[in-house]
Design a protein around this motif. Structure first.
Motif, PDB file in Angstrom:
ATOM      1  N   ASN A  54       0.684  -1.102   0.031  1.00 52.17           N
ATOM      2  CA  ASN A  54       0.141   0.068   0.161  1.00 52.17           C
ATOM      3  C   ASN A  54       1.071   1.223   0.086  1.00 52.17           C
ATOM      4  N   LYS A  76      -8.738  -5.574   8.837  1.00 53.07           N
ATOM      5  CA  LYS A  76      -8.835  -7.123   8.090  1.00 53.07           C
ATOM      6  C   LYS A  76      -8.090  -7.841   9.147  1.00 53.07           C
ATOM      7  N   GLU A 102     -10.812  -5.113  -2.444  1.00 55.71           N
ATOM      8  CA  GLU A 102      -9.557  -5.193  -3.332  1.00 55.71           C
ATOM      9  C   GLU A 102      -8.676  -5.956  -2.166  1.00 55.71           C
ATOM     10  N   LEU A 103      -8.534  -5.658  -0.846  1.00 50.68           N
ATOM     11  CA  LEU A 103      -7.973  -5.906   0.128  1.00 50.68           C
ATOM     12  C   LEU A 103      -8.081  -7.570   0.481  1.00 50.68           C
ATOM     13  N   GLY A 104      -9.370  -8.092   0.021  1.00 49.48           N
ATOM     14  CA  GLY A 104      -9.840  -9.180   0.488  1.00 49.48           C
ATOM     15  C   GLY A 104     -10.699  -9.127   1.534  1.00 49.48           C
ATOM     16  N   LEU A 105     -11.160  -8.150   2.235  1.00 47.52           N
ATOM     17  CA  LEU A 105     -12.327  -7.878   3.282  1.00 47.52           C
ATOM     18  C   LEU A 105     -13.565  -7.967   2.486  1.00 47.52           C
ATOM     19  N   TRP A 128      -2.299  -6.924  -6.749  1.00 47.70           N
ATOM     20  CA  TRP A 128      -3.158  -6.959  -7.896  1.00 47.70           C
ATOM     21  C   TRP A 128      -2.202  -6.639  -9.150  1.00 47.70           C
ATOM     22  N   PHE A 151     -10.106 -14.526   4.706  1.00 47.83           N
ATOM     23  CA  PHE A 151      -9.135 -13.214   5.184  1.00 47.83           C
ATOM     24  C   PHE A 151      -7.621 -13.144   4.654  1.00 47.83           C
ATOM     25  N   PRO A 152      -7.380 -13.095   3.357  1.00 51.07           N
ATOM     26  CA  PRO A 152      -6.116 -13.166   2.962  1.00 51.07           C
ATOM     27  C   PRO A 152      -5.211 -11.953   3.499  1.00 51.07           C
ATOM     28  N   GLN A 202     -12.177  -0.627  -1.916  1.00 51.72           N
ATOM     29  CA  GLN A 202     -10.696  -1.050  -1.409  1.00 51.72           C
ATOM     30  C   GLN A 202     -10.897  -2.002  -0.440  1.00 51.72           C
ATOM     31  N   ARG A 247      -6.574   2.152   2.579  1.00 57.46           N
ATOM     32  CA  ARG A 247      -6.090   0.904   2.607  1.00 57.46           C
ATOM     33  C   ARG A 247      -5.274   0.674   3.908  1.00 57.46           C
ATOM     34  N   THR A 252      -6.527  -2.415   6.004  1.00 55.20           N
ATOM     35  CA  THR A 252      -5.452  -3.545   6.501  1.00 55.20           C
ATOM     36  C   THR A 252      -5.385  -3.708   7.912  1.00 55.20           C
ATOM     37  N   VAL A 289      -2.683  -9.246  -0.361  1.00 55.27           N
ATOM     38  CA  VAL A 289      -3.184  -9.213  -1.756  1.00 55.27           C
ATOM     39  C   VAL A 289      -2.619  -8.257  -2.827  1.00 55.27           C
TER      40      VAL A 289
END
Lengths: 309, 399
Positions: A10, B239, B264-267, A155, A149-150, B261, B232, B236, A153
């Motif tokens: 990020n 998450k 996008e972060l998988g949440l 992209w 809950f990765p 977002q 993010r 994060t 990630v």
């Protein structure tokens, strides 16, 4: 640990955008000793040019390779032209006036652009934020941790953005240090009167510098729009301010300094929000600037670099 | 320079004209963008025969749909009242000022309405921070003010001339806490709040208190500032705490981006929110990421009640598009005001205030309105789920 990796991803994504915008500040400061406060707003105009192009292309064409290239090309060329016009009509007449005059003019242009674009007359977009179309089809390239809950990630567009940013920086570095024009630019930055005596067309060099900086800003703006999807006429103010801070941290007038400053600032912000309180983000960002200036008044790269751009 | 400055502006304008024209054309949901009409003055001819009301709203700015919807609702109510003969034999008119969504502009607009236009009463705002700024001007001047949709408690605490026709945040926060605990049956919720907004912070506090009271756990409370576009880092951190839902009591302009977002972060857990989500812009900004999330609201456009259907039909005919709750509440606020003006013994501030305070069992489109001794409306809330380009009614929660 894996959370740290996500924060790094990020932070680098934000940092590269600061870095690209900071390059524009630094180049203009290098040749003119002028802090071009309208730079962030030029970026905003570039984003709207890209937005308009994307819609003109339509849903299919805008996410093709050529569509994306065309969007970047239109925005960067349009902003280069805008930079040229601003330089020619706002700054050039003030070249021999006290520096403060040009600085205030820059602030004026910044406000004219950011507030002018909030009008909803004719072509102007109006103040409401808009969603930037997905011009790069998002694909997950990499995940870590359990699928629900990765932890990390990554992209495709994050990697692409980084590559584009690094490419632009590399191109700039090459231009400044390896070409005839770059030599002229560096000469102007040392002393534009002496450079003129040596037969260097200073006006043209300065104009081209402005065009380059503005085109970079447009590129950075599009990466920003791809990343954060929401675009609005005020977006340039804060990004511009942060990029300016990044440029000063790195040592304003110094190309590698701007890149390092941008990345550092992006990472610092990300870690403050991620590990401390999100309310502290801006305070820490600007506090970081103060500390760097206390320890190294010229910025991180300000003194060691002999050559300025 | 003196001569080149206008020239520069002209050239800039031309340049932008060349590049930006296309912006206006297609885009999903673009037509609805009611962004920025000029402040509208709607006056019937003949000053003495007209009763002038004032309105302040965010007709431009990031939350522009709030102001525009509210204005539409108010206009509709006034047109109906005028068609039915007006109030006390006089026609009604409203003077509208734009505050761009900024508290300081809102306060200024109120001063102008009171000292210059000498309005009988004031309608507005949506955002609580703006309504609070307005109330601070209206109360000492003794001009009654009705906010259609500001839910923060503090607004009506500013004095006995300040009313609202919607429920308050303690109730709205309770509604979502109850919905999360009883309907979604989740135990762990994270919060992402807007620390620049009185509305968001208030909701966040109440939700925390109520949800913990129901045996739930708040895993973390993260903040952002209105207008941020990168969430993010907060997401994060959220998450990491593995919540089963995230409460985001913000405005639609930020929530859409937050949703994107988060995904996008998988949440992938549902997001929960309040009436600040209610705008068709939410669907554009949030895209598919916001679908499946829930928010508490004042009314559901799906409601089968005849007076709601009738209102929606009229609104659609006049402005195109389904009214959001700001439109419905603007309509209700104006009708409560009109009824009070009709009842008031005289058209002075105190008399109008007393008449508004007597409002009881008033049939509004966003629920029946009875004002309590704190000048707040007590009424049920609905929970809606976001679907593709629209909302779906889920449940009603009573006070």
């Amino acid at each position: 640990m894996s959370e740290l990796i996500q924060h790094l991803i990020n932070g680098i994504a934000t940092g590269t955008i600061y870095a690209l915008v900071a390059l524009g500040y630094t180049m203009v400061y290098g040749v003119l000793k002028l802090i071009n406060f309208a730079h962030g707003d030029v970026m905003m105009v570039g984003v709207y040019m890209g937005y308009a192009t994307a819609f003109a292309l339509g849903r299919e064409a805008r996410s093709s390779l050529w569509g994306v290239l065309l969007i970047f090309l239109v925005a960067m060329a349009g902003c280069a032209l805008l930079g040229l016009i601003i330089e020619r009509f706002a700054y050039r007449p003030l070249r021999e006036k006290p520096r403060l005059t040009a600085l205030i003019t820059a602030i004026g242009i910044s406000f004219a652009l950011s507030y002018g674009f909030q009008l909803d007359i004719g072509f102007l977009p109006g103040a409401a934020p808009r969603a930037f179309p997905q011009i790069i089809q998002p694909v997950q390239w990499f995940t870590l941790g359990d699928p629900e809950f990765p932890d990390v990630v990554l992209w495709n567009w994050q990697v692409l953005s980084l590559l584009v940013a690094v490419g632009m920086m590399g191109g700039l570095q090459f231009l400044v240090y390896r070409t005839r024009f770059g030599r002229a630019m560096r000469a102007v930055s040392h002393d534009h009167r002496v450079a003129a005596l040596m037969g260097i067309p200073t006006d043209r060099v300065i104009a081209v510098t402005f065009m380059l900086g503005s085109a970079l800003a447009a590129g950075a703006g599009l990466l920003y729009a791809i990343k954060d999807t929401s675009v609005s006429p005020m977006m340039g103010l804060m990004v511009g301010l942060k990029a300016f801070v990044a440029a000063v941290i790195g040592g304003i007038g110094n190309v590698p300094g701007a890149m390092v400053g941008g990345l550092l600032l992006g990472l610092v912000e990300e870690f403050v929000v991620g590990y401390a309180a999100s309310t502290w983000r801006d305070a820490v960002a600007f506090g970081f600037l103060i500390i760097v200036l206390l320890v190294r008044p010229g910025g991180l790269f300000g003194r060691v670099a002999a050559e300025k751009v | 320079m003196r001569r080149t400055a206008p020239l520069l502006l002209a050239v800039l304008a031309l340049l932008a004209a060349g590049c930006e024209k296309k912006t206006r054309q297609p885009a999903v949901g673009e037509e609805q963008k009611g962004g920025a009409e000029q402040p509208v003055v709607r006056e019937a001819p003949g000053e003495e025969d007209t009763l002038l009301l004032g309105e302040v709203g965010s007709l431009t700015g990031a939350q522009a749909t709030f102001g525009v919807s509210t204005r539409n609702g108010i206009e509709l109510a006034l047109e109906e009242a005028n068609a039915a003969g007006g109030v006390k034999g006089k026609k009604l008119a409203v003077r509208v000022y734009d505050d761009q969504g900024k508290p300081e502009e809102a306060a200024q607009a109120v001063t102008r309405l009171i000292t210059q236009d000498k309005v009988l009463l004031i309608l507005g705002e949506v955002a609580s921070s703006n309504s609070i700024a307005m109330a601070e001007k209206a109360q000492p001047a003794g001009v009654p003010m009705i906010t259609p949709s500001s839910t923060n408690v503090e607004v009506t605490q500013k004095g006995d001339y300040i009313f609202r026709v919607c429920f308050t945040d303690p109730f709205q926060g309770y509604v979502m806490a109850k919905f999360a605990a009883d309907h979604l049956k989740v135990k762990k919720v994270a919060i992402l709040q807007d620390n620049k907004s009185a509305y968001s912070m208030g909701l966040s506090d109440v939700f925390t208190e109520k949800f913990q009271g129901m045996g739930g756990r708040i895993t973390t409370r993260e903040s952002y500032s209105q207008g941020d576009t990168d969430f993010r880092a907060q997401l994060t951190a959220i998450k990491k705490t593995r919540p089963e839902a995230v409460y985001v009591p913000g405005y639609y302009s930020d929530v859409g981006v937050i949703a994107r977002q988060a995904r996008e972060l998988g949440l992938m857990v549902p997001l929960l929110g309040g009436d600040g989500w209610d705008s068709e812009k939410l669907f554009e900004l949030g895209g598919s990421a916001i679908q499946g999330s829930y928010f508490s609201n004042h009314y559901s456009p799906d409601s089968p009640e005849p007076r709601v259907r009738q209102f929606i039909d009229r609104y659609k005919k006049a402005y195109g598009g389904v009214p959001d709750s700001m439109g419905a509440l603007g309509y209700d606020a104006a009708r409560v005001a009109i009824a009070a003006l009709e009842r008031a013994e005289s058209l002075t501030g105190p008399a109008i205030r007393d008449a508004i305070a007597q409002t009881k069992d008033f049939p509004g489109v966003a629920g029946t309105i009875t004002l309590d001794e704190n000048r707040n409306a007590v009424k049920p809330a609905v929970v809606l789920q976001v679907e593709e380009g629209k909302t779906r009614f889920v449940t009603t929660v009573n006070p």
